[in-house]
Write a protein that holds these residues in place. Structure first.
Motif, PDB file in Angstrom:
ATOM      1  N   SER A  22       0.851  -1.185   0.000  1.00  0.00           N
ATOM      2  CA  SER A  22       0.000   0.000   0.000  1.00  0.00           C
ATOM      3  C   SER A  22       0.885   1.232   0.000  1.00  0.00           C
ATOM      4  CB  SER A  22      -0.948  -0.023   1.208  1.00  0.00           C
ATOM      5  OG  SER A  22      -0.261   0.374   2.350  1.00  0.00           O
ATOM      6  N   VAL A  23       0.450   2.224  -0.748  1.00  0.00           N
ATOM      7  CA  VAL A  23       1.206   3.461  -0.894  1.00  0.00           C
ATOM      8  C   VAL A  23       0.252   4.607  -0.597  1.00  0.00           C
ATOM      9  CG1 VAL A  23       2.702   4.803  -2.407  1.00  0.00           C
ATOM     10  CG2 VAL A  23       2.433   2.346  -2.796  1.00  0.00           C
ATOM     11  N   PRO A  24       0.385   5.245   0.569  1.00  0.00           N
ATOM     12  CA  PRO A  24      -0.516   6.358   0.881  1.00  0.00           C
ATOM     13  C   PRO A  24      -0.347   7.487  -0.130  1.00  0.00           C
ATOM     14  CG  PRO A  24       0.721   5.647   2.819  1.00  0.00           C
ATOM     15  CD  PRO A  24       1.311   4.942   1.652  1.00  0.00           C
ATOM     16  N   ALA A  25      -1.403   8.249  -0.336  1.00  0.00           N
ATOM     17  CA  ALA A  25      -1.340   9.358  -1.286  1.00  0.00           C
ATOM     18  C   ALA A  25      -0.228  10.308  -0.869  1.00  0.00           C
ATOM     19  CB  ALA A  25      -2.675  10.089  -1.320  1.00  0.00           C
ATOM     20  N   GLY A  26       0.475  10.836  -1.844  1.00  0.00           N
ATOM     21  CA  GLY A  26       1.538  11.782  -1.578  1.00  0.00           C
ATOM     22  C   GLY A  26       2.839  11.144  -1.161  1.00  0.00           C
ATOM     23  N   THR A  27       2.906   9.818  -1.186  1.00  0.00           N
ATOM     24  CA  THR A  27       4.163   9.179  -0.799  1.00  0.00           C
ATOM     25  C   THR A  27       4.723   8.344  -1.935  1.00  0.00           C
ATOM     26  OG1 THR A  27       3.290   7.081   0.039  1.00  0.00           O
ATOM     27  CG2 THR A  27       3.247   8.970   1.550  1.00  0.00           C
ATOM     28  N   VAL A  28       5.957   7.924  -1.733  1.00  0.00           N
ATOM     29  CA  VAL A  28       6.663   7.150  -2.750  1.00  0.00           C
ATOM     30  C   VAL A  28       7.105   5.824  -2.144  1.00  0.00           C
ATOM     31  CG1 VAL A  28       8.680   7.078  -4.258  1.00  0.00           C
ATOM     32  CG2 VAL A  28       7.505   9.260  -3.818  1.00  0.00           C
ATOM     33  N   LEU A  29       6.824   4.760  -2.877  1.00  0.00           N
ATOM     34  CA  LEU A  29       7.283   3.447  -2.452  1.00  0.00           C
ATOM     35  C   LEU A  29       8.408   3.011  -3.382  1.00  0.00           C
ATOM     36  CD1 LEU A  29       6.780   0.796  -0.747  1.00  0.00           C
ATOM     37  CD2 LEU A  29       5.459   0.025  -2.735  1.00  0.00           C
ATOM     38  N   ALA A  30       9.559   2.700  -2.807  1.00  0.00           N
ATOM     39  CA  ALA A  30      10.647   2.163  -3.619  1.00  0.00           C
ATOM     40  C   ALA A  30      10.550   0.648  -3.637  1.00  0.00           C
ATOM     41  CB  ALA A  30      11.989   2.595  -3.055  1.00  0.00           C
ATOM     42  N   VAL A  31      10.810   0.055  -4.794  1.00  0.00           N
ATOM     43  CA  VAL A  31      10.841  -1.398  -4.892  1.00  0.00           C
ATOM     44  C   VAL A  31      12.264  -1.807  -5.259  1.00  0.00           C
ATOM     45  CG1 VAL A  31       9.922  -3.423  -6.068  1.00  0.00           C
ATOM     46  CG2 VAL A  31       8.444  -1.460  -5.633  1.00  0.00           C
ATOM     47  N   LEU A  32      12.874  -2.552  -4.373  1.00  0.00           N
ATOM     48  CA  LEU A  32      14.221  -3.046  -4.625  1.00  0.00           C
ATOM     49  C   LEU A  32      14.140  -4.547  -4.844  1.00  0.00           C
ATOM     50  CD1 LEU A  32      16.159  -1.242  -1.713  1.00  0.00           C
ATOM     51  CD2 LEU A  32      16.102  -0.577  -4.128  1.00  0.00           C
ATOM     52  N   GLY A  33      15.216  -5.095  -5.366  1.00  0.00           N
ATOM     53  CA  GLY A  33      15.251  -6.549  -5.520  1.00  0.00           C
ATOM     54  C   GLY A  33      16.181  -6.925  -6.640  1.00  0.00           C
ATOM     55  N   PRO A  34      16.708  -8.153  -6.574  1.00  0.00           N
ATOM     56  CA  PRO A  34      17.658  -8.581  -7.611  1.00  0.00           C
ATOM     57  C   PRO A  34      16.989  -8.726  -8.967  1.00  0.00           C
ATOM     58  CG  PRO A  34      17.212 -10.381  -6.075  1.00  0.00           C
ATOM     59  CD  PRO A  34      16.534  -9.157  -5.523  1.00  0.00           C
ATOM     60  N   ASN A  35      17.787  -8.847 -10.016  1.00  0.00           N
ATOM     61  CA  ASN A  35      17.255  -9.081 -11.368  1.00  0.00           C
ATOM     62  C   ASN A  35      16.347 -10.293 -11.350  1.00  0.00           C
ATOM     63  OD1 ASN A  35      20.424  -8.231 -12.763  1.00  0.00           O
ATOM     64  ND2 ASN A  35      18.608  -6.970 -12.747  1.00  0.00           N
ATOM     65  N   GLY A  36      15.203 -10.130 -11.988  1.00  0.00           N
ATOM     66  CA  GLY A  36      14.287 -11.265 -12.097  1.00  0.00           C
ATOM     67  C   GLY A  36      13.442 -11.470 -10.857  1.00  0.00           C
ATOM     68  N   ALA A  37      13.466 -10.516  -9.920  1.00  0.00           N
ATOM     69  CA  ALA A  37      12.701 -10.679  -8.691  1.00  0.00           C
ATOM     70  C   ALA A  37      11.210 -10.482  -8.940  1.00  0.00           C
ATOM     71  CB  ALA A  37      13.178  -9.680  -7.640  1.00  0.00           C
ATOM     72  N   GLY A  38      10.868  -9.791 -10.015  1.00  0.00           N
ATOM     73  CA  GLY A  38       9.458  -9.563 -10.313  1.00  0.00           C
ATOM     74  C   GLY A  38       9.052  -8.101 -10.214  1.00  0.00           C
ATOM     75  N   LYS A  39      10.010  -7.214 -10.205  1.00  0.00           N
ATOM     76  CA  LYS A  39       9.699  -5.798 -10.047  1.00  0.00           C
ATOM     77  C   LYS A  39       8.908  -5.265 -11.245  1.00  0.00           C
ATOM     78  CE  LYS A  39      14.102  -4.763  -9.754  1.00  0.00           C
ATOM     79  NZ  LYS A  39      14.649  -6.111  -9.983  1.00  0.00           N
ATOM     80  N   SER A  40       9.406  -5.524 -12.433  1.00  0.00           N
ATOM     81  CA  SER A  40       8.706  -5.039 -13.624  1.00  0.00           C
ATOM     82  C   SER A  40       7.350  -5.722 -13.746  1.00  0.00           C
ATOM     83  CB  SER A  40       9.536  -5.308 -14.881  1.00  0.00           C
ATOM     84  OG  SER A  40      10.784  -4.677 -14.783  1.00  0.00           O
ATOM     85  N   THR A  41       7.316  -6.995 -13.408  1.00  0.00           N
ATOM     86  CA  THR A  41       6.054  -7.721 -13.468  1.00  0.00           C
ATOM     87  C   THR A  41       5.033  -7.090 -12.521  1.00  0.00           C
ATOM     88  OG1 THR A  41       7.345  -9.703 -13.915  1.00  0.00           O
ATOM     89  CG2 THR A  41       5.043 -10.018 -13.294  1.00  0.00           C
ATOM     90  N   LEU A  42       5.489  -6.678 -11.352  1.00  0.00           N
ATOM     91  CA  LEU A  42       4.602  -6.022 -10.387  1.00  0.00           C
ATOM     92  C   LEU A  42       4.008  -4.749 -11.001  1.00  0.00           C
ATOM     93  CD1 LEU A  42       3.451  -5.397  -7.560  1.00  0.00           C
ATOM     94  CD2 LEU A  42       5.655  -4.372  -6.982  1.00  0.00           C
ATOM     95  N   LEU A  43       4.847  -3.936 -11.625  1.00  0.00           N
ATOM     96  CA  LEU A  43       4.336  -2.697 -12.237  1.00  0.00           C
ATOM     97  C   LEU A  43       3.333  -3.029 -13.345  1.00  0.00           C
ATOM     98  CD1 LEU A  43       7.380  -0.269 -12.419  1.00  0.00           C
ATOM     99  CD2 LEU A  43       5.916  -0.891 -10.506  1.00  0.00           C
ATOM    100  N   ASP A  44       3.663  -4.037 -14.155  1.00  0.00           N
ATOM    101  CA  ASP A  44       2.729  -4.442 -15.203  1.00  0.00           C
ATOM    102  C   ASP A  44       1.386  -4.839 -14.605  1.00  0.00           C
ATOM    103  OD1 ASP A  44       4.440  -3.998 -17.245  1.00  0.00           O
ATOM    104  OD2 ASP A  44       4.817  -6.103 -17.737  1.00  0.00           O
ATOM    105  N   GLY A  45       1.446  -5.541 -13.484  1.00  0.00           N
ATOM    106  CA  GLY A  45       0.204  -5.956 -12.819  1.00  0.00           C
ATOM    107  C   GLY A  45      -0.584  -4.762 -12.312  1.00  0.00           C
TER     108      GLY A  45
END
Ligand SMILES: Nc1ncnc2c1ncn2[C@@H]1O[C@H](COP(=O)(O)OP(=O)(O)OP(=O)(O)O)[C@@H](O)[C@H]1O
Ligand SMILES: Nc1ncnc2c1ncn2[C@@H]1O[C@H](COP(=O)(O)OP(=O)(O)OP(=O)(O)O)[C@@H](O)[C@H]1O
Ligand code: MOO
Ligand SMILES: [Mg+2]
Ligand SMILES: [Mg+2]
Lengths: 352, 220, 257, 257, 352
Positions: A22-45
């Motif tokens: 969850s990301v409250p309005a006005g805030t920024v959530l950083a997503v870290l993780g190794p290659n292939g962890a699913g970061k881009s997939t999460l954004l696509d979702g």
């Protein structure tokens, strides 16, 4: 709640992503993780390009799970710039405003504004094929921002940028992603970006959240080896004791226990490489550093203004000045003794 | 031995010649008759360009004349054909002759003047007709009538015959001025001069007469 | 994809499908089996399938290189050649057949030489059918491939060159595989065009049963005596063609990307 | 590009060019001007150009949506429709014309309804020519576009959606512009096919000078009486077609990418 | 001479690149420069994808200027991974060995070797579409290396990689690019990569070489603002004096003059941010730091283990511990006084 809450389970081939955040309005959530962890997939979702098997995406109170991509008011700056090859740079950036119904002239004005924000105003009339890699990336940033979306998804927005551009875009992002009613998810490999841009961080590994919390907390007290590595901290797992932590092979590390660390339970000792001193192999040095360990130099890598030295044996990292490196004649294979003051070590409860 | 006799024949001879083939082969064992059916002018063209044919049966004398140089002997007329008015079965519009075709509101189709059947139509009917279409060949005229698209069309008797129940033919006297004559001849280049001669005679003989009459051709 | 697109798409489909439905409805389907087993129809079908397959293969062997040359070579001449390739597209097939006859016939300058040198006469042979079909079908392959090559660009080919692949390897291992989806469409188009070819064939190759009388020619011959049976034979052609295309267009050709 | 490719490419070109050269050589070029100004040829030429242009436009309007639907929609039905679109490709044109006649003729179920409702009768009109040409030319457009759409993938369309473009905007501002090179080929193919259309036109629309007798029909009619003049008229058709294509295929269609 | 010497003039639209460089065999040349400086264009020119207007590329004694791309024995790892979409990951990597004439099995074995070197052995049977951004980048690295070229051109090979992968690939590169008969040109935005991987560096700007030399020399004594910024050093231009340097507005900076600095000529004062101390605004602090300047905090950015503070006014950067930042209450807009010891400042001759 305004802002974003999402719970997603989705699969791509053999890979499964199972995340809630969850990301409250006005805030920024950083997503870290190794290659292939699913970061881009999460954004696509989140943006709706991947249909989740289960889950819901709620944005500003609206459940957008079943809403088509274009009505979600979510912009995605993907890893690949993907500028429309048939439109000029200006029209690429004007694309979102025009899609929102603005007239051509107004949309172009807005596009010009955003282009100059990323310092690419001079490129307006170029075709995407006439840009360098970093120029294209900057234009893509402008294009994503020009839509003024409710939720902004950024996949490594600063990769491929030179230092000046990176700094400029970082500053731009800091300004725009703080907008009252906007929230942002920022994928990055750079803890620096997380530190400077984000409020909270989640760390993904193999499709799952392995760590989450306020950025400084997580980076200061990482509980997984990956986070510790990118945060540049040393992390030694073991069992919490009164005076610090006992490792699997019986070694005791003196340190300061965090408030939530309970003796007898699993814990991690955390300390920055800058706190590690290096001595020639042999006798432990006299004086305050109570934790000492014998090791062998494995690698030496400049890290900002210092040289970061990694060791085989203990696996600890130490940051040294080049002068010290030279003085001690350090190079891979040299045996050394590492020392760290107990005051520099904090012991946190471990996740497992 | 087994030999192949290649016969170039006008497309309108498809039905009758295919029937003749069986009878001819029964009588002349060892000879395999093969037809190439196409427009007479196409066939003439091909013969002039070196087609290896043994016999040419044309739908008109004009096209036969184009290949005079390649003939083994003089062509002989083996059949005639005559125009008739094809109308819907039972003749619902009550068409009795050429004059009726000028009635307003009547959709009439004929052959284009450049093709043989169109030339015959010109000869028989003059320019009095106001057709809705000048078709490229007689089958196209027939199709328009069988499809109910045209109320009347000028076609050959053989076409009315082959269409069976689907059209009725209305003969008209002016047709006699434009009788179409079908010549046949063996070709000089033939490697089977004997078989070619035999086939030509077969077509001109009683068997040919019988099959040709069956599909509506007139005697020469 | 906008839902609205379904409206014109449905119209387009209707335009294509309804006439054929009408045709099927008006056909005496009871007679179909009888017509299909008729030796003339069978031999025509066999001839059509073999010649269309052969001319499609010829189109691929000659047309793919031509498309690559047209798409990749530069210069004025190439621009001109690009237009020339379209000639058989616009030439009425009968005239195309005539042109072939004038070239390869006894009196044609190539046909004369060939006859004199080897005694081979092409017209009115099965080879002539294949040549006629190739002539009319080739532009379909070339034009569709050229468009695909052009929009695919040369990016991957350049990468392959930096990896040490010589031009021939690049062509075989990069250009061709990436071209497969377009090649699929191109093959379908040219096979279909070859299968339906009538005018050039009858003019250049004649209509000899078992030798040059392909199914469209058989349909034409049939139609002289009995339009209904001609239509039935044509439907047979359609069914066979659709089957062949459906079977011969494997996954690989539909776009692996 | 491997140099070796020039060999088959040259063969392909020869196959296309030599017959036409042969044709030109055998034509009495001195008579050409006289034939060209013949009113029959001129009116046929005009009719051919107008109807081919109109049917190409119709093909684009109906065919582009159909191609998009076929390339982007999913499901079994679509796979089936993809094969159905090929029907006019394999149907001998004459049979296609017959099918149109059976559908839109006075006794056809749609034609009957149209006649009863509006008094409009399509056969023997210029509209019928356009319909016949559209029927035979449509698959060329659809197949070549579908291949291009498939290999272009959906990447840019997805990006556009994330930028808030609704499907119609995506189609208009992303799908279509990126499709332009392929649309260029498709338009050329279908225009050429429409221009050369003979069998379906004569069957469905008939042949009346100035109304339905297009240039190929004129050529055919001429060829019965005077092959040489027919060939001359055909060459006129070829020259005009090549000119039209060369002029009407502006840079934009040749691939901006 | 073995190795690479090249002199290239080439243009892309309105952009012109005019560069000469030489890379001795067995060494690595780093290319730095802002976005759009012409780095990728330079590599394209070397590999032969861009025809130079003038110039020559000589590799291992052969003049390859007119040699076709595939015979140059130059591998290019471009900014965009561009994996062949129709080949598996394994066959992508096996492409170069196969093109060199190796049999399928041998080529695949070699591909498997290189894949495992970049830690992507498990991806061998995937299609490129099934990879994450970083995974694709790693495979592209393996593909370029598998050809075992004489000259290796790498365009930001470590972008998009996570820390572990970056470290692994950096280690791998260090091993392979030192091969006796190989030379390497490495484009990067990261001075760290230049420091750890390269012997020499050229800095490009607007298509020209603005700086060149041994990496450590250039990064320690940068002569252009751009290099100074990426090297993380402060750089103050002025005129060399006996005791240091005088800036345009008359301010004198005490420092140690380098051997080649001549008094009265143009020079630059160079000092690392870690040498800059920060005090509350007001009185200059007593003690050794002789250079002090009043300034205002502009930005604060974490930089490795420290916070890098940039100031308006002087434009100097200073590195501080988070504790110091908190103690001094530093945030944008706060006025401060900066101090730097003269011993930490070196004065170098400037290029212009
Ligand atoms: N067709 C063109 N017309 C005008 N300028 C062009 C054209 N193509 C490229 N350029 C310019 O050439 C310059 C060099 O581009 P290049 O890709 O080499 O930069 P780069 O140094 O690799 O940058 P980056 O770090 O962003 O990858 C850029 O400024 C780019 O805008
Ligand atoms: N079709 C597929 N079959 C199997 N695995 C897949 C498929 N598509 C993607 N994956 C895997 O999904 C995982 C998540 O990919 P994703 O692109 O989300 O990673 P990422 O966290 O963005 O990585 P990076 O930092 O490299 O960009 C990767 O391990 C990738 O290999
Ligand atoms: O085919 Mo014909 O019999 O010349 O009209
Ligand atoms: Mg990713
Ligand atoms: Mg670049």
């Amino acid at each position: 709640m305004t802002g974003l809450t999402a719970r997603l389970t989705l699969s791509r081939g053999t890979f499964t992503l199972d995340v809630d955040l969850s990301v409250p309005a006005g805030t920024v959530l950083a997503v870290l993780g190794p290659n292939g962890a699913g970061k881009s997939t999460l954004l696509d979702g989140l943006v709706g390009l991947h249909r989740p098997d289960r889950g819901a995406v709620v944005l500003g109170g609206r459940d957008v799970t079943a809403v088509p991509v274009h009505s979600r008011r979510i912009a995605l700056l993907a890893q690949d710039a993907m500028l429309f090859p048939h439109l000029s740079v200006l029209d690429n950036v004007a694309f979102a405003p025009r899609s929102a119904g603005l007239g051509r002239a107004t949309a172009r004005d807005r596009a010009r504004h955003w282009l100059s924000e990323v310092d690419a105003g001079a490129l307006a009339d170029r075709g995407p094929a006439q840009l360098s890699g970093g120029q294209a990336q900057r234009v893509a940033v402008a294009r994503a921002l020009a839509g003024e979306p409710e939720l902004l998804l950024l996949d490594e927005p600063l990769a491929a940028l030179d230092v000046d551009a990176a700094r400029a875009v970082r500053g731009l992002l800091r300004r725009v992603i703080r907008a009252e009613d906007r929230c942002t998810v920022l994928v990055t490999h750079d803890p620096l970006d997380a530190l400077t841009l984000a409020d909270h961080v989640v760390v993904l590994d193999a499709g799952r959240v392995v760590e989450r919390g306020p950025v400084r907390d997580v980076l200061a007290a990482p509980r997984t080896a990956f986070t510790a590595r990118i945060a540049g901290l040393n992390l030694v797992p073991g069992t919490v004791t009164g005076a610090g932590l006992r490792t699997g092979d019986g070694q005791v590390i003196a340190g300061v226990a965090a408030a939530d660390a309970v003796a007898g339970q699993a814990g991690v000792a955390v300390f920055p490489p800058s706190a590690v001193a290096v001595f020639p192999a042999g006798d432990p040095p006299g004086g305050s550093p109570r934790n000492t360990v014998a090791a062998t130099v494995a690698t030496l890598e400049p890290h900002g203004p210092v040289i970061r030295l990694r060791t085989a044996g203990s696996g600890w990292a130490a940051d040294l000045t080049p002068a010290a490196v030279a003085e001690l004649g350090l190079e891979p294979g040299v045996p050394v003794r590492l020392a760290v003051k107990a005051a520099a070590v904090t012991v946190h409860p471990a996740l497992d | 031995g087994h030999s192949t006799l290649t016969v170039f024949a006008a497309a309108s001879l498809t039905e009758s010649f295919t029937a003749l083939e069986k009878r001819f082969e029964a009588e002349h064992t060892g000879v395999d008759v093969v037809f190439s059916f196409a427009g007479s002018s196409q066939l003439a063209q091909q013969i002039n360009e070196g087609a290896r044919a043994d016999v040419f049966a044309s739908a008109d004398e004009a096209n036969m004349n184009k290949v005079t140089a390649h003939l083994a002997g003089l062509p002989a007329v083996f059949a005639t054909n005559q125009l008739t008015i094809a109308v819907a079965p039972g003749n619902p519009k009550g068409i009795r002759g050429l004059a009726d075709l000028a009635r307003p509101g009547l959709a009439v189709v004929v052959c284009a003047p450049q093709v043989p059947c169109g030339a015959a139509t010109r000869k028989a009917a003059g320019t009095a007709l106001k057709p809705v279409s000048e078709e490229q060949d007689v089958k196209a005229v027939l199709t328009k009538v069988t499809a109910g698209e045209a109320d009347a069309g000028l076609v050959y008797r053989t076409d009315v015959r082959s269409a069976g129940e689907k059209v009725t033919g209305v003969d008209f006297p002016e047709a006699a001025q434009a009788v179409n004559r079908y010549p046949i001849a063996a070709l000089a280049e033939s490697a089977q001069a004997e078989a070619a001669r035999q086939f030509t005679e077969f077509v001109l003989g009683p068997a040919g007469r019988e099959e040709l009459t069956r599909v509506g051709f007139g005697a020469p | 994809m906008p839902r609205l697109l379904w409206v014109p798409a449905a119209c387009a489909l209707a335009l294509v499908v309804l006439p054929v439905v009408g045709l099927v409805l008006r056909t005496d389907l009871a007679r179909l089996p009888e017509l299909v087993v008729a030796p003339a129809a069978l031999s025509a079908l066999e001839l059509s399938l073999t010649t269309a397959a052969m001319s499609t293969v010829t189109c691929v062997i000659l047309g793919v290189p031509l498309a690559v040359v047209l798409a990749r070579a530069r210069g004025r001449a190439v621009r001109f050649l690009r237009a020339v390739v379209l000639l058989p597209l616009v030439l009425p097939p009968v005239v195309g057949g005539l042109a072939l006859l004038y070239l390869l016939g006894r009196n044609g300058f190539l046909g004369y030489a060939l006859d004199a040198a080897t005694g081979v006469r092409l017209p009115f042979t099965t080879a002539a059918v294949v040549i006629a079909q190739t002539f009319v079908a080739m532009p379909f392959l070339v034009v569709s491939l050229e468009g695909a090559l052009r929009s695919a660009g040369t990016g991957y080919e350049r990468v392959a060159a930096t990896l040490g692949a010589r031009p021939w390897t690049v062509f075989r291992r990069v250009t061709l595989p990436l071209l497969l989806p377009a090649l699929g469409s191109g093959v379908v188009l040219s096979f279909a065009r070859a299968l339906g070819e009538f005018g050039a064939t009858i003019t250049f190759a004649g209509s000899l049963q078992g030798v040059t009388r392909t199914l469209p020619l058989e349909v034409y011959a049939q139609s002289e005596s009995d339009v209904d049976s001609a239509v039935a034979v044509a439907l047979l052609l359609v069914v066979v063609a659709i089957l062949v295309i459906a079977l011969a267009r494997p996954r690989a050709l539909e776009g692996v990307r």
